[in-house]
Design an enzyme around this catalytic site. Structure first.
Site, PDB file in Angstrom:
ATOM      1  N   HIS B 143       0.879  -1.176   0.000  1.00  0.00           N
ATOM      2  CA  HIS B 143       0.000   0.000   0.000  1.00  0.00           C
ATOM      3  C   HIS B 143       0.916   1.226   0.000  1.00  0.00           C
ATOM      4  O   HIS B 143       2.029   1.168   0.533  1.00  0.00           O
ATOM      5  CB  HIS B 143      -0.825  -0.049   1.287  1.00  0.00           C
ATOM      6  N   ASP B 220       2.760  -4.870   8.007  1.00  0.00           N
ATOM      7  CA  ASP B 220       1.582  -4.016   7.870  1.00  0.00           C
ATOM      8  C   ASP B 220       0.359  -4.933   7.953  1.00  0.00           C
ATOM      9  O   ASP B 220       0.049  -5.659   7.008  1.00  0.00           O
ATOM     10  CB  ASP B 220       1.664  -3.291   6.522  1.00  0.00           C
ATOM     11  N   GLN B 223      -4.954  -5.160   6.806  1.00  0.00           N
ATOM     12  CA  GLN B 223      -6.004  -6.046   6.289  1.00  0.00           C
ATOM     13  C   GLN B 223      -6.074  -7.364   7.034  1.00  0.00           C
ATOM     14  O   GLN B 223      -7.083  -8.068   6.983  1.00  0.00           O
ATOM     15  CB  GLN B 223      -5.780  -6.326   4.795  1.00  0.00           C
ATOM     16  N   LYS B 246     -10.442  -0.509  10.499  1.00  0.00           N
ATOM     17  CA  LYS B 246     -10.551  -1.721   9.681  1.00  0.00           C
ATOM     18  C   LYS B 246     -10.762  -2.957  10.540  1.00  0.00           C
ATOM     19  O   LYS B 246     -10.700  -4.088  10.052  1.00  0.00           O
ATOM     20  CB  LYS B 246      -9.284  -1.897   8.826  1.00  0.00           C
ATOM     21  N   CYS B 384      -4.759   2.526  -3.730  1.00  0.00           N
ATOM     22  CA  CYS B 384      -3.505   2.994  -3.122  1.00  0.00           C
ATOM     23  C   CYS B 384      -2.366   2.024  -3.383  1.00  0.00           C
ATOM     24  O   CYS B 384      -1.460   1.873  -2.552  1.00  0.00           O
ATOM     25  CB  CYS B 384      -3.662   3.223  -1.621  1.00  0.00           C
TER      26      CYS B 384
HETATM   27  C1  LIG Z   1      -2.603  -2.901   3.455  1.00  0.00           C
HETATM   28  C2  LIG Z   1      -2.859  -1.537   3.995  1.00  0.00           C
HETATM   29  N1  LIG Z   1      -1.872  -0.861   4.608  1.00  0.00           N
HETATM   30  C3  LIG Z   1      -2.066   0.359   5.107  1.00  0.00           C
HETATM   31  C4  LIG Z   1      -3.273   1.002   5.026  1.00  0.00           C
HETATM   32  C5  LIG Z   1      -3.422   2.373   5.594  1.00  0.00           C
HETATM   33  O1  LIG Z   1      -4.281   2.355   6.665  1.00  0.00           O
HETATM   34  P1  LIG Z   1      -4.817   3.718   7.307  1.00  0.00           P
HETATM   35  O2  LIG Z   1      -5.338   4.532   6.171  1.00  0.00           O
HETATM   36  O3  LIG Z   1      -5.900   3.262   8.222  1.00  0.00           O
HETATM   37  O4  LIG Z   1      -3.683   4.354   8.015  1.00  0.00           O
HETATM   38  C6  LIG Z   1      -4.323   0.352   4.386  1.00  0.00           C
HETATM   39  C7  LIG Z   1      -5.635   1.024   4.255  1.00  0.00           C
HETATM   40  O5  LIG Z   1      -6.172   1.256   3.200  1.00  0.00           O
HETATM   41  C8  LIG Z   1      -4.116  -0.948   3.870  1.00  0.00           C
HETATM   42  O6  LIG Z   1      -5.099  -1.603   3.252  1.00  0.00           O
END
Ligand SMILES: Cc1ncc(COP(=O)(O)O)c(C=O)c1O
Lengths: 154, 426
Positions: B143, B220, B223, B246, B384
């Protein structure tokens, strides 16, 4: 949804499937890249201006049905128009998409472009319908022979 | 479709032998007030769970209750209301520790979300440990929030990014991964579960290999956290991050887990109140971990809501929920394959319920608009993950992502919506 057909009019679907003036113009004297970051639409507008008039205009790239059809109909509309006329059409087109109330007179004066009136009901798609036009503006503002200008609808 | 998960679809909520319900989907759905909302006059089929999860009533109530009867700042007042708020906040830390199976609650730092957690590590850990000429390893399916903070660090320090490639199914090439290590490799940061492809990465193996080279690893878990049981001690990762919104919790709150021995050596991330031991104009000494990393008044309501969410997940999570999600994924992929010209993007052998797809001759954005008209919420775009789209040579996808509170009716509504898309674009 009742207004889905309002958005995806036959003319729009036809231009999306078979876009007119969809080609790279190697000898263009103006060009610009447009990018809609939200959905990944990317297109390039090519332009030749002679004596203040649009002599040739084409586009190329990737996009959703709305942005492709809009670019295609834009190229049809602009042939032979002066730069000032083009600007005026864009302003009226933009108003058609964003004005809170329907204005049949404005729609009529836009001819074929009036098929985009349904976009007004889908605010997130306004950027798709105006991408080509914003790109055109960037191309017109560009000095001949400079590297392609770039705009983004974000 | 060559999906490893494409076994004959069991009816969600029943055993494969059809005998007795083991996962009471309808009872679970009743916990989520928003699921009864109408969208353009139609039943809402919310299939954008990878973007954010819906909230059960207990979370909404916990946040309301805090503002109605517990609201006070924490760590400062001697009056009982402030003490109560402090207690509720620190109880949230303990809940997050339990959820991740961390050893010590001091290893839990509250942040705004996964994005801030990664920025915190890149900044505070990177500042002391990463220098010009060093390498940081990421994967091809990150991401943007696990790319850009490291790029910023590279710009500041002169370090370089190395990228683990992936194959066309969306699986990381583990042989190539191992070859990326060199004498200057200083850090690995990889996504546990991909938000654009659904791939579950072999993170335990990724950590083992990195540690064999003496390199720490951040995962990370944005998900992963509500789809899979997470045990950071078993994974042995050095940092782990997830977002409250999430995991059925509120927005604006998230968790960074870090091993105590790493956190203790890291300088503060931001300065302010609550993160200090003493301040004079000559010198400030910092508070101990974890408060050193929580400058200013934190998101107290967020922590309280997150606590309720993690308790809720702990109550519904289990083999039955996982089986329900797996069955629903198989059912969805099988039904979607009925749509002519539909191709699923991301077909890893090990994947969770994220289904990215493209339709021949129809742009994802048009799919999204038409599905919306049918009451079906999906995400369209690059999610993203622009490098993923570039790697697979597609500008964008449409994405249906399922949660444990989704059911076959949601999938059927999606499939009916796809039929409508094909009609319009016939
Ligand atoms: C795999 C992954 N990493 C990081 C993020 C970023 O999360 P946040 O926007 O809650 O900081 C997301 C959210 O879309 C994600 O799906």
């Amino acid at each position: 949804m009742s207004d889905l057909r309002e958005l995806y009019q036959e003319v729009i679907l036809d231009h999306a499937k078979r876009p007119r003036n969809f080609r790279i113009m190697p000898d263009a004297d103006h060009q610009a890249d447009g990018h809609n970051r939200l959905c990944g639409d990317k297109l390039r507008v090519f332009l030749k201006v002679r004596d203040g008039k649009v002599d040739a205009v084409s586009f190329h790239g990737e996009g959703c049905a709305i942005s492709k059809a809009s670019a295609s109909l834009m190229t049809e509309t602009l042939a032979g128009k002066t730069v000032a006329e083009a600007q005026d059409i864009f302003e009226r087109f933009h108003a058609l998409l964003t004005s809170p109330v329907e204005d049949d007179g404005a729609a009529e004066s836009l001819g074929k472009l009036a098929v985009f009136a349904g976009v007004r009901e889908f605010p997130v798609r306004v950027k798709c319908a105006t991408l080509a036009w914003h790109t055109l503006q960037a191309a017109m503002a560009q000095r001949p022979d400079a590297p392609a200008a770039a705009v983004s609808t974000e | 479709m060559s999906m490893a998960t494409a076994k004959p679809p069991a009816v969600a909520g029943t055993r494969p032998d059809g005998a007795r319900p083991v996962f009471n989907g309808e009872k679970i759905r009743a916990d989520f007030p928003i699921l009864t909302t109408l969208c353009h006059g139609k039943r809402l089929a919310y299939l954008d769970n990878a973007a954010t999860s819906q909230k059960p009533r207990c979370v909404i109530d916990a946040v309301t209750r805090y503002y109605q009867s517990q609201n006070a700042n924490i760590h400062r007042g001697v009056y009982s209301l402030s003490e109560e708020a402090t207690g509720a906040y620190e109880a949230g830390r303990e809940a997050a520790r339990r959820f991740l199976h961390a050893r010590d609650a001091r290893e839990i730092i509250f942040v705004r979300g996964t994005t801030e957690a990664i920025n915190l590590v890149a900044s505070a850990y990177g500042q002391r440990n990463i220098a010009a000429g060093d390498d940081i390893i990421l994967s091809a399916m990150e991401h943007h929030s696990n790319i850009v903070p490291w790029q910023l660090l590279c710009e500041r320090t002169g370090a370089h990014l190395r990228v683990i490639p992936m194959n066309d199914r969306g699986e990381l090439c583990m042989d190539a991964y191992e070859k990326l290590f060199g004498p200057r490799t200083r850090f690995v940061s990889v996504v546990h579960v991909s938000n654009s492809l659904g791939t579950v990465n072999p993170v335990k193996e990724i950590v083992r290999i990195a540690h064999s080279h003496g390199v720490p690893v951040m995962l990370d878990g944005a998900q992963a956290a509500w789809h899979l049981p997470i045990n950071v001690q078993e994974l042995d990762c050095d940092f782990y991050a997830f977002s409250g919104h999430k995991t059925c919790g509120p927005t604006g709150i998230g968790v960074l887990y870090g091993k105590l021995n790493f956190l203790e050596k890291m300088p503060p991330y931001q300065g302010g109140g609550d993160m200090i031991a003493s301040v004079t104009f000559e010198k400030t000494t910092y508070a101990d971990v974890p408060h050193r990393f929580e400058a200013g008044t934190p998101n107290i309501a967020g922590v309280i809501g997150l606590h309720a969410a993690l308790d809720y997940l702990a109550a519904v999570e289990g083999p039955e929920m996982l089986a329900h999600e797996r069955d629903l994924l198989a059912y969805a992929q099988q039904r979607m394959a009925e749509a002519p010209g539909l191709r699923i993007v991301g077909t890893a052998a090990d994947k969770i319920s994220v289904i990215s797809f493209v339709l021949e001759h129809v742009h994802p954005h048009d799919i999204g608009t038409i599905l919306d008209g049918e009451g079906v919420a999906v995400r369209t775009g690059h999610h993203c993950c622009q490098p993923v789209m570039d790697r697979l040579a597609i500008p964008a996808t449409a994405r249906a992502s399922l949660a444990f509170y989704n059911n076959q009716a949601d999938v059927d509504q999606l499939v009916a919506g796809l039929r409508r898309v094909l009609e319009v674009f016939a």
